[in-house]
Enzyme design. Structure first.
Site, mmCIF file in Angstrom:
data_model
loop_
_atom_site.group_PDB
_atom_site.id
_atom_site.type_symbol
_atom_site.label_atom_id
_atom_site.label_comp_id
_atom_site.label_asym_id
_atom_site.label_seq_id
_atom_site.Cartn_x
_atom_site.Cartn_y
_atom_site.Cartn_z
ATOM 1 N N SER A 23 38.414 35.504 57.832
ATOM 2 C CA SER A 23 38.645 36.294 56.605
ATOM 3 C C SER A 23 39.937 35.883 55.910
ATOM 4 O O SER A 23 40.320 36.477 54.901
ATOM 5 C CB SER A 23 38.688 37.789 56.939
ATOM 6 N N ASN A 110 42.338 46.162 65.016
ATOM 7 C CA ASN A 110 41.512 47.216 64.420
ATOM 8 C C ASN A 110 42.351 48.326 63.780
ATOM 9 O O ASN A 110 42.062 48.764 62.665
ATOM 10 C CB ASN A 110 40.569 47.805 65.478
ATOM 11 N N SER A 277 32.135 31.167 18.203
ATOM 12 C CA SER A 277 30.934 30.550 18.746
ATOM 13 C C SER A 277 31.094 29.034 18.730
ATOM 14 O O SER A 277 31.707 28.480 17.814
ATOM 15 C CB SER A 277 29.730 30.956 17.892
ATOM 16 N N ASN A 285 33.189 37.237 17.701
ATOM 17 C CA ASN A 285 32.458 38.015 18.699
ATOM 18 C C ASN A 285 33.369 38.946 19.503
ATOM 19 O O ASN A 285 34.500 38.583 19.829
ATOM 20 C CB ASN A 285 31.732 37.069 19.665
ATOM 21 N N GLU A 290 32.198 43.418 25.236
ATOM 22 C CA GLU A 290 30.959 43.140 25.973
ATOM 23 C C GLU A 290 31.197 43.030 27.474
ATOM 24 O O GLU A 290 30.421 43.531 28.282
ATOM 25 C CB GLU A 290 30.330 41.847 25.463
ATOM 26 N N TYR A 317 35.085 50.374 65.744
ATOM 27 C CA TYR A 317 35.192 49.176 64.901
ATOM 28 C C TYR A 317 33.997 48.259 65.113
ATOM 29 O O TYR A 317 33.533 48.054 66.230
ATOM 30 C CB TYR A 317 36.487 48.399 65.205
ATOM 31 N N GLN A 322 34.858 44.165 58.107
ATOM 32 C CA GLN A 322 35.606 43.140 57.380
ATOM 33 C C GLN A 322 35.072 42.956 55.954
ATOM 34 O O GLN A 322 35.784 42.450 55.081
ATOM 35 C CB GLN A 322 35.518 41.828 58.167
ATOM 36 N N LYS A 325 36.869 44.321 52.262
ATOM 37 C CA LYS A 325 38.000 43.845 51.463
ATOM 38 C C LYS A 325 37.626 43.166 50.150
ATOM 39 O O LYS A 325 38.227 43.445 49.111
ATOM 40 C CB LYS A 325 38.873 42.923 52.318
#
Ligand code: ARG
Length: 459
Positions: A23, A110, A277, A285, A290, A317, A322, A325
């Site tokens: 991670s 944990n 554009s 635009n 949007e 746990y 995980q 996040k």
């Protein structure tokens, strides 16, 4: 490679395992909180005698150095750093030697990750709330600067009754006030330290979770170790708060898409807050509006994704957690960007009051006032509704002006016809909290008081 858990294993982890489970790619942004959490943890260990003063100082100065390395970007990550906790502990041990190897005493990743994430949320959700307040201030400033312009209020996106532009802008401001309140309530509820819960069941060592909770600035420590390591309610709540902000911004965004269209023509965007554009040379635009609308899909997705992950997880746990996040970081980032961009867009836009007034002054927008005029003279509302409805139908079929038809009708007459004149109907929205000028001052005043108070609360 030396993982934190290498002792139990005869073989190195497979590359596919690391690629899938690591991670570090996203949780490295918890580094400040991980280091703070560790500072609190070693203070706690020293407090109960699990670290000597010398060991405490050695670990603390190693943590300070890791902080500097992270801060300046000179920190070198190793392939074994599967997450930010591993990375920090590895480097602390390199720097502080045997004392560093004591850092993880009576702690698990944990309880550590839950603590880190709570620290992160306390800071970041407050910052989001401050950005919401900044947008509210823009709405307030634009509302206060123009207490006169009216536009049609709509139901079913069909013109209904005119309201002041200021009233309309503040409607969004009140919705955002609930968002600020919700974020701060979420922060208050999540203000609980998980540190000391260990992997799931606490520890045989004489730690003091109340001490570390206080050291880290939490309101209190956890009550139940299993709950402490498996609770992600606070992330789900934060994602809901952010998704609802996203929904509110989407409504504002949709409105500005309409308002800036040639068909409505109610507002013009500043060049700095509009896009062009690649093919159509004439285009201007409203991309911010949007995307403010479009991002809500992803924000709602982040919430439902996490709830689905949490559903049915056994205590305590599980690595599934995980997955908390990335949606959290993403929602905080996207909502923050949207709040700031929309604030700039609204602050710099030009309102086209003539177009708004022309639409607001359409004769049929005064139909309810005509019915209420009859009610004031004693006609039951249902009968009044039918009388005016019939005149509106005649007006639409014949093209005769409604004012003329009203003036000629013996039940209504010239007094009533005056209600159809330009600018009159909005004046008559005079009940408390209504969209006319009579109620606006009070609303501006209470909204300003609220925003000032919230501005202080989000400091
Ligand atoms: N990266 C992990 C997470 O975010 C940290 C906790 C790991 N715990 C474990 N028992 N493997 O949840």
């Amino acid at each position: 490679m030396n993982t934190l858990w290498h002792g139990r294993f005869a073989e190195q982890p497979d590359a596919t395992l690391m690629a899938f489970t690591a991670s570090i790619g996203f949780d490295r942004r918890l580094w400040r909180d991980d280091i703070d959490g560790s500072r609190g943890h070693v203070a706690g260990l020293a407090h109960v005698g699990l670290l000597t003063a010398a060991e405490h100082d050695a670990v603390l100065s190693a943590l300070d150095q890791v902080y500097d390395e992270m801060d300046t970007g000179s920190f070198v990550f190793a392939p074994s750093d599967e997450d930010i906790h591993t990375a920090v502990e590895r480097r602390v041990t390199e720097l502080a030697g045997p004392a560093g190897a004591k850092l993880h005493t009576a702690r698990s990743r944990n309880d550590q990750v839950a603590t880190d994430l709570r620290l992160w949320c306390k800071r970041e959700l407050r910052l989001v709330a401050a950005r919401v307040v900044a947008l509210q201030r823009v709405l307030l400033a634009r509302a206060a600067a123009d207490p006169i312009t009216a536009l049609p209020g709509y139901t079913h996106l069909q013109r209904a009754q005119p309201v002041l532009l200021a009233h309309h802008l503040l409607a969004h401001g009140w919705a955002l006030a609930r968002d600020v309140d919700r974020l701060l309530a979420t922060v208050e509820r999540l203000d609980v330290s998980s540190l000391g819960a260990g992997a799931l069941a606490g520890t045989s060592l004489p730690i003091d979770p109340a001490f570390t909770a206080q050291w880290l600035g939490f309101a209190k420590p956890f009550d139940n170790s299993l709950d402490a390591v498996s609770d992600r309610d606070f992330v789900a709540e934060a994602l809901f708060d952010l998704a609802l902000i996203g929904v509110h911004l989407a409504r504002i965004g949709e409105e500005w898409v309409l308002w800036t269209s040639e068909e409505f023509g109610f507002a013009r965007l500043d060049d700095r807050f509009a896009t062009g554009s690649s093919m159509l040379p004439q285009k201007k635009n409203p991309d911010i509006a949007e995307l403010a609308r479009g991002k809500s899909g992803r924000l709602i997705g982040n919430l439902t994704g996490l709830l689905t992950t949490l559903k049915g997880l056994p205590l305590a746990y599980n690595r599934d957690l995980q997955e908390d996040k990335e949606p959290l970081f993403d929602s905080v980032e996207q909502v923050s960007l949207a709040l700031v961009a929309l604030a700039g867009m609204i602050e710099s836009a030009t309102f086209v009051s003539e177009r708004m007034a022309a639409a607001a002054d359409a004769e049929t927008n005064a139909a309810t006032d005509l019915a209420e005029h009859l009610v004031s003279a004693g006609t039951p509302f249902r009968d009044a509704h039918a009388i005016v409805g019939e005149l509106v139908r005649r007006h639409l079929v014949s093209g005769e002006s409604l004012a003329d038809l009203v003036a000629a009708d013996e039940r209504l007459g010239p007094d009533a016809a005056a209600l159809v004149a330009p600018g009159v109907a909005v004046q008559r929205r005079s009940s408390p909290g209504a969209g006319g000028p009579a109620a606006l001052d009070a609303q501006l005043k209470s909204f300003r008081t609220l925003v000032d108070r919230d501005g202080e609360r989000v400091q």
